[in-house]
Design a protein around this motif. Structure first.
Motif, PDB file in Angstrom:
ATOM      1  N   PHE A  99      -2.078  -5.714  -3.437  1.00 45.47           N
ATOM      2  CA  PHE A  99      -1.946  -4.505  -4.448  1.00 45.47           C
ATOM      3  C   PHE A  99      -0.669  -4.815  -5.206  1.00 45.47           C
ATOM      4  O   PHE A  99       0.462  -5.096  -4.961  1.00 45.47           O
ATOM      5  N   PHE A 100      -1.015  -4.590  -6.685  1.00 42.12           N
ATOM      6  CA  PHE A 100       0.071  -4.764  -7.624  1.00 42.12           C
ATOM      7  C   PHE A 100      -0.238  -3.297  -8.418  1.00 42.12           C
ATOM      8  O   PHE A 100      -1.280  -2.860  -8.998  1.00 42.12           O
ATOM      9  N   VAL A 101       0.913  -2.521  -8.612  1.00 43.53           N
ATOM     10  CA  VAL A 101       0.942  -1.385  -9.208  1.00 43.53           C
ATOM     11  C   VAL A 101       1.204  -1.514 -10.703  1.00 43.53           C
ATOM     12  O   VAL A 101       2.277  -2.045 -11.001  1.00 43.53           O
ATOM     13  N   VAL A 102       0.293  -1.422 -11.622  1.00 40.98           N
ATOM     14  CA  VAL A 102       0.433  -1.657 -12.944  1.00 40.98           C
ATOM     15  C   VAL A 102       1.178  -0.514 -13.696  1.00 40.98           C
ATOM     16  O   VAL A 102       1.955  -0.791 -14.752  1.00 40.98           O
ATOM     17  N   SER A 103       0.761   0.825 -13.462  1.00 37.42           N
ATOM     18  CA  SER A 103       1.516   1.870 -13.813  1.00 37.42           C
ATOM     19  C   SER A 103       1.164   3.029 -12.844  1.00 37.42           C
ATOM     20  O   SER A 103       0.533   3.070 -12.021  1.00 37.42           O
ATOM     21  N   GLY A 104       2.146   3.891 -12.854  1.00 35.38           N
ATOM     22  CA  GLY A 104       2.242   5.040 -11.998  1.00 35.38           C
ATOM     23  C   GLY A 104       2.881   4.801 -10.772  1.00 35.38           C
ATOM     24  O   GLY A 104       3.616   4.077 -10.667  1.00 35.38           O
ATOM     25  N   GLU A 105       2.450   5.812  -9.916  1.00 36.95           N
ATOM     26  CA  GLU A 105       2.756   5.544  -8.238  1.00 36.95           C
ATOM     27  C   GLU A 105       1.827   5.849  -7.477  1.00 36.95           C
ATOM     28  O   GLU A 105       0.769   6.652  -7.738  1.00 36.95           O
ATOM     29  N   PHE A 106       1.915   5.117  -6.094  1.00 38.49           N
ATOM     30  CA  PHE A 106       0.856   5.332  -5.358  1.00 38.49           C
ATOM     31  C   PHE A 106       1.441   4.995  -3.907  1.00 38.49           C
ATOM     32  O   PHE A 106       2.729   4.631  -3.847  1.00 38.49           O
ATOM     33  N   ASP A 121       5.688  -2.679  -8.751  1.00 35.58           N
ATOM     34  CA  ASP A 121       5.648  -3.015  -7.177  1.00 35.58           C
ATOM     35  C   ASP A 121       4.620  -3.812  -6.625  1.00 35.58           C
ATOM     36  O   ASP A 121       3.457  -3.433  -7.036  1.00 35.58           O
ATOM     37  N   ALA A 122       4.402  -4.933  -5.808  1.00 35.27           N
ATOM     38  CA  ALA A 122       3.567  -5.334  -5.123  1.00 35.27           C
ATOM     39  C   ALA A 122       3.718  -5.338  -3.669  1.00 35.27           C
ATOM     40  O   ALA A 122       4.655  -5.291  -3.188  1.00 35.27           O
ATOM     41  N   THR A 123       2.420  -5.625  -3.052  1.00 37.48           N
ATOM     42  CA  THR A 123       2.325  -5.743  -1.518  1.00 37.48           C
ATOM     43  C   THR A 123       1.132  -6.776  -1.204  1.00 37.48           C
ATOM     44  O   THR A 123       0.146  -6.947  -1.766  1.00 37.48           O
ATOM     45  N   PHE A 124       1.896  -7.804  -0.318  1.00 36.67           N
ATOM     46  CA  PHE A 124       1.026  -8.936   0.078  1.00 36.67           C
ATOM     47  C   PHE A 124       0.432  -8.447   1.510  1.00 36.67           C
ATOM     48  O   PHE A 124       1.483  -7.941   2.397  1.00 36.67           O
ATOM     49  N   ILE A 125      -0.927  -8.521   2.001  1.00 36.79           N
ATOM     50  CA  ILE A 125      -1.435  -7.877   3.343  1.00 36.79           C
ATOM     51  C   ILE A 125      -2.144  -9.095   3.676  1.00 36.79           C
ATOM     52  O   ILE A 125      -3.223  -9.552   3.414  1.00 36.79           O
ATOM     53  N   PRO A 126      -1.611  -9.991   4.758  1.00 38.39           N
ATOM     54  CA  PRO A 126      -2.214 -10.808   5.498  1.00 38.39           C
ATOM     55  C   PRO A 126      -3.642 -10.477   5.986  1.00 38.39           C
ATOM     56  O   PRO A 126      -3.504  -9.374   6.653  1.00 38.39           O
ATOM     57  N   ARG A 127      -4.438 -11.040   6.201  1.00 36.94           N
ATOM     58  CA  ARG A 127      -5.625 -10.684   6.843  1.00 36.94           C
ATOM     59  C   ARG A 127      -5.578 -10.448   8.204  1.00 36.94           C
ATOM     60  O   ARG A 127      -4.445 -10.726   8.980  1.00 36.94           O
ATOM     61  N   GLY A 128      -6.098  -9.232   8.720  1.00 37.48           N
ATOM     62  CA  GLY A 128      -5.982  -8.635  10.060  1.00 37.48           C
ATOM     63  C   GLY A 128      -4.770  -7.743  10.141  1.00 37.48           C
ATOM     64  O   GLY A 128      -4.874  -7.036  11.001  1.00 37.48           O
ATOM     65  N   THR A 129      -4.159  -7.359   9.126  1.00 35.37           N
ATOM     66  CA  THR A 129      -2.921  -6.337   8.935  1.00 35.37           C
ATOM     67  C   THR A 129      -3.707  -4.977   8.600  1.00 35.37           C
ATOM     68  O   THR A 129      -4.225  -5.001   7.528  1.00 35.37           O
ATOM     69  N   PRO A 130      -3.419  -3.924   9.587  1.00 34.93           N
ATOM     70  CA  PRO A 130      -3.810  -2.561   8.954  1.00 34.93           C
ATOM     71  C   PRO A 130      -3.038  -2.183   7.541  1.00 34.93           C
ATOM     72  O   PRO A 130      -1.995  -2.484   7.707  1.00 34.93           O
ATOM     73  N   HIS A 131      -4.003  -1.534   6.733  1.00 36.04           N
ATOM     74  CA  HIS A 131      -3.362  -1.074   5.437  1.00 36.04           C
ATOM     75  C   HIS A 131      -4.179  -0.207   4.703  1.00 36.04           C
ATOM     76  O   HIS A 131      -5.400  -0.194   5.147  1.00 36.04           O
ATOM     77  N   THR A 132      -3.727   0.432   3.823  1.00 32.12           N
ATOM     78  CA  THR A 132      -4.235   1.263   2.973  1.00 32.12           C
ATOM     79  C   THR A 132      -3.479   1.693   1.789  1.00 32.12           C
ATOM     80  O   THR A 132      -2.505   1.281   1.707  1.00 32.12           O
ATOM     81  N   SER A 168      -2.506   2.881 -12.549  1.00 27.03           N
ATOM     82  CA  SER A 168      -3.386   2.010 -12.324  1.00 27.03           C
ATOM     83  C   SER A 168      -3.014   0.953 -11.248  1.00 27.03           C
ATOM     84  O   SER A 168      -1.825   0.626 -11.308  1.00 27.03           O
ATOM     85  N   LEU A 169      -4.048   0.601 -10.377  1.00 26.42           N
ATOM     86  CA  LEU A 169      -3.559  -0.166  -9.227  1.00 26.42           C
ATOM     87  C   LEU A 169      -4.573  -1.368  -9.071  1.00 26.42           C
ATOM     88  O   LEU A 169      -5.766  -1.391  -9.408  1.00 26.42           O
ATOM     89  N   ILE A 170      -4.050  -2.739  -9.085  1.00 27.44           N
ATOM     90  CA  ILE A 170      -4.894  -3.993  -9.038  1.00 27.44           C
ATOM     91  C   ILE A 170      -4.914  -4.181  -7.518  1.00 27.44           C
ATOM     92  O   ILE A 170      -3.829  -4.214  -6.684  1.00 27.44           O
ATOM     93  N   SER A 171      -6.059  -4.591  -7.140  1.00 20.10           N
ATOM     94  CA  SER A 171      -6.460  -5.327  -5.842  1.00 20.10           C
ATOM     95  C   SER A 171      -7.101  -6.708  -6.118  1.00 20.10           C
ATOM     96  O   SER A 171      -7.994  -6.768  -6.634  1.00 20.10           O
ATOM     97  N   ILE A 172      -6.299  -7.507  -5.256  1.00 14.76           N
ATOM     98  CA  ILE A 172      -6.796  -8.977  -5.145  1.00 14.76           C
ATOM     99  C   ILE A 172      -7.190  -9.459  -3.810  1.00 14.76           C
ATOM    100  O   ILE A 172      -6.455  -9.169  -3.083  1.00 14.76           O
TER     101      ILE A 172
END
Length: 191
Positions: A97-104, A119-130, A141-145
């Motif tokens: 997740f990468f926050v382009v603008s705003g707040e999440f 701000d950015a977050t790396f989430i390894p497979r199998g890790t609970p997240h939202t 705006s939020l980017i998801s890769i």
């Protein structure tokens, strides 16, 4: 002697490649052509189109990257309501997740973060997240890769882009808990 080694190497590679197919092994073939995408365009299924009234857009399609990644982003002003998806995992995909603008708000396992522009977050497979939108009419705006990408996850994104949230999906997505309780999170911050 060299000819015999060449032939022997070729013959030995046949079982290795055949075994790879049994394990769904796929040799990566890099994209043949780059592309430029404008802010008002989307690339679902590798087809570039102008966005009409979508809630999110596909920036890099699974097809564009030969299945190596999928990148989507919300559009500024498209997130009207507070909240977000349930806590979930991806068994076969890492996510960023990468926050382009705003707040999440971003939940990573049991910890919740206030994520702001940059701000950015790396989430390894199998890790609970939202994630959650903490504001009505969020201008952010939020980017998801997703790495690797998948046609199923892209189809999931495309359904959301049209304004519908899928009741069922074959995407690599398993719910493991409730969405972030936004009011409780901010109440706990004050205490």
């Amino acid at each position: 002697m060299r000819r015999r080694n060449f032939i022997l190497t070729g013959l030995l590679s046949v079982p290795v490649l055949s075994f790879g197919k049994l394990l769904d092994f796929k040799l990566f073939s890099p994209p043949q052509k780059g592309f430029f995408i404008k802010a008002n365009e989307s690339r679902f299924n590798g087809e570039q189109k102008t966005i009409a009234n979508e809630l999110l857009r596909c920036v890099v399609s699974n097809k564009d990257s030969d299945g190596q990644l999928l990148m989507g982003t919300t559009l500024p002003g498209s997130i009207k309501f507070k909240g977000g998806p349930p806590l979930h995992i991806h068994k076969l995909q890492d996510e960023i997740f990468f926050v382009v603008s705003g707040e999440f708000l971003i939940q990573l396992d049991k910890q919740i973060f206030t994520a702001k522009t940059g701000d950015a977050t790396f989430i390894p497979r199998g890790t609970p997240h939202t994630f959650a939108n903490p504001h009505e009419n969020n201008p952010g705006s939020l980017i998801s890769i997703h790495i690797p990408g998948s046609d199923e996850m892209e189809a999931y994104f495309k359904t959301i882009a049209s304004g519908n949230f899928p009741k069922e999906s074959s995407a690599d997505l398993s719910d493991v808990g409730p969405p972030i309780d936004i009011d409780a999170y901010y109440k706990n911050l004050k205490t």
